[in-house]
Enzyme design. Sequence first.
Site, short mmCIF file in Angstrom:
data_model
loop_
_atom_site.label_atom_id
_atom_site.label_comp_id
_atom_site.label_asym_id
_atom_site.label_seq_id
_atom_site.Cartn_x
_atom_site.Cartn_y
_atom_site.Cartn_z
N HIS A 114 0.59 -0.13 0.14
CA HIS A 114 2.08 -0.61 -0.15
C HIS A 114 2.79 0.01 0.90
O HIS A 114 2.74 1.27 1.34
CB HIS A 114 2.27 0.02 -1.66
CG HIS A 114 3.66 -0.23 -1.88
ND1 HIS A 114 4.34 -1.41 -1.68
CD2 HIS A 114 4.71 0.65 -2.36
CE1 HIS A 114 5.82 -1.20 -2.10
NE2 HIS A 114 5.91 0.12 -2.49
N CYS B 59 5.87 -1.41 -8.22
CA CYS B 59 5.14 -1.82 -6.63
C CYS B 59 3.72 -2.05 -6.80
O CYS B 59 2.98 -2.29 -6.01
CB CYS B 59 5.67 -0.74 -5.56
SG CYS B 59 7.36 -0.46 -5.47
N ASN C 281 10.62 -2.33 1.92
CA ASN C 281 9.69 -2.09 0.93
C ASN C 281 9.95 -3.29 -0.18
O ASN C 281 10.96 -3.43 -0.72
CB ASN C 281 9.95 -0.87 0.04
CG ASN C 281 9.34 -0.44 -1.18
OD1 ASN C 281 8.56 -1.75 -1.78
ND2 ASN C 281 9.19 0.62 -1.79
#
Length: 330
Positions: free
Chosen positions: A251, A112, A281
């Site tokens: 994020h 990520c 996500n």
Amino acid sequence: MRHASITGIGAYLPDRVVTNDDLSQLVDTSDEWIASRTGIRERRIVAEGQATSDMAAAAGRGALADAGLQPEDIDFLVVGTGSPDHIMPSTAAITQDLLGLRCGAVDVMAACTSFILALQQGTAMIESGRADRVLVIGADALTRHIDFTDRRTCVLFGDGAGAVVLEASDEPGVLGIDTGSDGSGAGVLVIPAGGAAMPCTPERVAAGEHYLKMSGGEVFKFAVRIIPEATKRALELSGLTVDDLTLLVPHQANQRILDAVAPRLGIESERVFSNVALLGNTSAGSIPLALHDLYTDHHLHRGDVLALVGFGAGLTWGAAVVRWMKEPKE
Ligand code: UT7
């Protein structure tokens, strides 16, 4: 000094929307649990036959068009991803071909955090004079690595891609960047099988070892600590403070993480951008997708100071302070 500035932005989301109610048909969960524990209501999932490179190329095409550039104008391509099309060749090489670019291309794999590290690489190439225009893409199809019988992980992730064009400029656009990694946390978030350490065998596949495993609580605590720390360090490297920050663009993993970092940074929750409810996500895609949402919704103005902050498997993290140099989208 040469600086790097964002001059174009693009995004791609797969068509298929999967709601929390859809997932509650697959595993023992509910819209109430998912929404209250994560803030997520729906996510996009890649189509059969669609690869990470397809999403990356679509986002990249949008960024080129937004910057008013042609494929041959790009000097280098960096694709950040945690779900490459293959171990070999790189997703960047495939994306380069799909876009018709005539330049070098490389993957940055940091789960990520990949987009921030890709942005750092593109910025460094421009600042050093090795490139004038770099296409930086964050793209992930992590749902390909999710066990849709595991309620602890299958409700969290979605697919998508975002891209920016970085160009050399006299005015500073990308300012300070702080990145870090702590491999002692490698087991906290991992896809165990499928690499050189643990090749896929029928037994490992039968045991589901090719699926993503996560100690959610550990990642949560890490995120809440590292987002404010990395943001402050990147601001310091930029000669700025939290008071100069227009927006934090973190994020997008869990709304509760976003809610927890605002007071720790001493900023109002309105200054922490969130679109996790609609996308879940999206890993490396999440920060450029967030930027794209802000831009297309006319929330970005020339001179705004943004802190883009990623964290994830590794453990890895990265924060980049960016002065937005584009005029609001027409
Ligand atoms: O990109 C970076 C990657 N990841 C992250 O940032 C994730 C960070 N972590 C998180 O977001 C949270 O830790 C989760 C959302 C993953 C989990 O939330 P939590 O509040 O930490 O829940 P928990 O893991 O402590 O689980 C609480 C309970 C458990 O039941 P018991 O053992 O108390 O009976 C779980 O089995 O909730 C259960 N549970 C669920 N129940 C319904 C876990 N997932 C689900 C689910 N639906 N989907």
